[in-house]
Design a protein around this motif. Structure first.
Motif, mmCIF file in Angstrom:
data_model
loop_
_atom_site.group_PDB
_atom_site.id
_atom_site.type_symbol
_atom_site.label_atom_id
_atom_site.label_comp_id
_atom_site.label_asym_id
_atom_site.label_seq_id
_atom_site.Cartn_x
_atom_site.Cartn_y
_atom_site.Cartn_z
ATOM 1 N N MET A 68 0.836 -1.185 0.000
ATOM 2 C CA MET A 68 0.000 0.000 0.000
ATOM 3 C C MET A 68 0.881 1.249 0.000
ATOM 4 O O MET A 68 1.161 1.791 -1.037
ATOM 5 C CB MET A 68 -0.924 -0.004 1.215
ATOM 6 N N ALA A 69 1.297 1.689 1.184
ATOM 7 C CA ALA A 69 2.085 2.916 1.271
ATOM 8 C C ALA A 69 3.495 2.667 0.766
ATOM 9 O O ALA A 69 4.046 1.591 0.941
ATOM 10 C CB ALA A 69 2.117 3.406 2.710
ATOM 11 N N ASN A 70 4.058 3.694 0.153
ATOM 12 C CA ASN A 70 5.412 3.559 -0.367
ATOM 13 C C ASN A 70 6.123 4.909 -0.315
ATOM 14 O O ASN A 70 6.659 5.382 -1.303
ATOM 15 C CB ASN A 70 5.362 3.031 -1.809
ATOM 16 N N SER A 71 6.111 5.526 0.876
ATOM 17 C CA SER A 71 6.722 6.844 1.017
ATOM 18 C C SER A 71 8.229 6.758 1.198
ATOM 19 O O SER A 71 8.928 7.743 1.008
ATOM 20 C CB SER A 71 6.118 7.578 2.208
ATOM 21 N N GLY A 72 8.717 5.587 1.613
ATOM 22 C CA GLY A 72 10.130 5.435 1.904
ATOM 23 C C GLY A 72 10.472 5.716 3.352
ATOM 24 O O GLY A 72 11.596 5.529 3.778
ATOM 25 N N ILE A 73 9.481 6.181 4.103
ATOM 26 C CA ILE A 73 9.668 6.423 5.534
ATOM 27 C C ILE A 73 8.883 5.341 6.261
ATOM 28 O O ILE A 73 7.650 5.311 6.213
ATOM 29 C CB ILE A 73 9.185 7.830 5.930
ATOM 30 N N GLU A 74 9.601 4.447 6.921
ATOM 31 C CA GLU A 74 8.994 3.222 7.447
ATOM 32 C C GLU A 74 7.845 3.482 8.414
ATOM 33 O O GLU A 74 6.778 2.879 8.284
ATOM 34 C CB GLU A 74 10.056 2.348 8.107
ATOM 35 N N TRP A 75 8.036 4.368 9.370
ATOM 36 C CA TRP A 75 6.981 4.566 10.380
ATOM 37 C C TRP A 75 5.726 5.177 9.765
ATOM 38 O O TRP A 75 4.613 4.891 10.189
ATOM 39 C CB TRP A 75 7.489 5.374 11.573
ATOM 40 N N ILE A 76 5.889 5.999 8.729
ATOM 41 C CA ILE A 76 4.720 6.557 8.041
ATOM 42 C C ILE A 76 3.996 5.465 7.272
ATOM 43 O O ILE A 76 2.764 5.375 7.301
ATOM 44 C CB ILE A 76 5.139 7.719 7.114
ATOM 45 N N ASP A 77 4.754 4.616 6.582
ATOM 46 C CA ASP A 77 4.148 3.513 5.835
ATOM 47 C C ASP A 77 3.401 2.557 6.754
ATOM 48 O O ASP A 77 2.288 2.121 6.443
ATOM 49 C CB ASP A 77 5.211 2.751 5.046
ATOM 50 N N ILE A 78 4.000 2.225 7.902
ATOM 51 C CA ILE A 78 3.360 1.324 8.865
ATOM 52 C C ILE A 78 2.068 1.943 9.393
ATOM 53 O O ILE A 78 1.015 1.288 9.451
ATOM 54 C CB ILE A 78 4.328 0.972 10.013
ATOM 55 N N THR A 79 2.124 3.226 9.767
ATOM 56 C CA THR A 79 0.940 3.917 10.294
ATOM 57 C C THR A 79 -0.156 4.000 9.242
ATOM 58 O O THR A 79 -1.328 3.725 9.521
ATOM 59 C CB THR A 79 1.318 5.328 10.778
ATOM 60 N N PHE A 80 0.215 4.370 8.014
ATOM 61 C CA PHE A 80 -0.763 4.479 6.933
ATOM 62 C C PHE A 80 -1.419 3.132 6.659
ATOM 63 O O PHE A 80 -2.651 3.041 6.559
ATOM 64 C CB PHE A 80 -0.090 5.001 5.661
ATOM 65 N N ASN A 81 -0.613 2.082 6.543
ATOM 66 C CA ASN A 81 -1.159 0.745 6.268
ATOM 67 C C ASN A 81 -2.088 0.294 7.383
ATOM 68 O O ASN A 81 -3.147 -0.296 7.123
ATOM 69 C CB ASN A 81 -0.031 -0.265 6.066
ATOM 70 N N PHE A 82 -1.726 0.570 8.635
ATOM 71 C CA PHE A 82 -2.588 0.213 9.768
ATOM 72 C C PHE A 82 -3.931 0.929 9.653
ATOM 73 O O PHE A 82 -4.989 0.323 9.825
ATOM 74 C CB PHE A 82 -1.901 0.558 11.090
ATOM 75 N N CYS A 83 -3.891 2.229 9.350
ATOM 76 C CA CYS A 83 -5.129 3.008 9.259
ATOM 77 C C CYS A 83 -6.009 2.544 8.105
ATOM 78 O O CYS A 83 -7.236 2.467 8.254
ATOM 79 C CB CYS A 83 -4.807 4.492 9.130
ATOM 80 N N VAL A 84 -5.407 2.229 6.971
ATOM 81 C CA VAL A 84 -6.190 1.745 5.829
ATOM 82 C C VAL A 84 -6.844 0.406 6.171
ATOM 83 O O VAL A 84 -8.033 0.208 5.915
ATOM 84 C CB VAL A 84 -5.309 1.630 4.565
ATOM 85 N N ARG A 85 -6.068 -0.501 6.779
ATOM 86 C CA ARG A 85 -6.656 -1.793 7.183
ATOM 87 C C ARG A 85 -7.785 -1.590 8.186
ATOM 88 O O ARG A 85 -8.813 -2.266 8.124
ATOM 89 C CB ARG A 85 -5.575 -2.688 7.780
ATOM 90 N N LEU A 86 -7.591 -0.652 9.116
ATOM 91 C CA LEU A 86 -8.635 -0.357 10.107
ATOM 92 C C LEU A 86 -9.900 0.152 9.429
ATOM 93 O O LEU A 86 -11.012 -0.279 9.768
ATOM 94 C CB LEU A 86 -8.116 0.661 11.124
#
Length: 70
Positions: A1-19
């Motif tokens: 899903m997320a591919n910003s290159g910043i790991e914590w942003i990608d993890i947070t974004f993916n969590f929110c989308v799944r939620l």
């Protein structure tokens, strides 16, 4: 899903989308519909309510300060 290159942003974004997908499935609506409800209706209304509360509390503090001065 997320591919910003910043790991914590990608993890947070993916969590929110799944939620949002999970909440959408729970409520029987799509991811897009829950996005519209959240960001077009709920968030702006919550922001207005919080803004009104800030004004109310500032007025209350001002009134209390004026009452003490007299």
């Amino acid at each position: 899903m997320a591919n910003s290159g910043i790991e914590w942003i990608d993890i947070t974004f993916n969590f929110c989308v799944r939620l949002l997908y999970d909440i959408g499935n729970l409520l029987g609506i799509t991811y897009e519909e829950i996005n519209v409800w959240l960001f077009v209706f709920i968030w702006p209304i919550a922001s207005l309510v919080l803004f009104a509360e800030i004004i109310r509390l500032r007025l209350k503090i001002s009134f209390m300060n004026n009452s003490r001065g007299n």
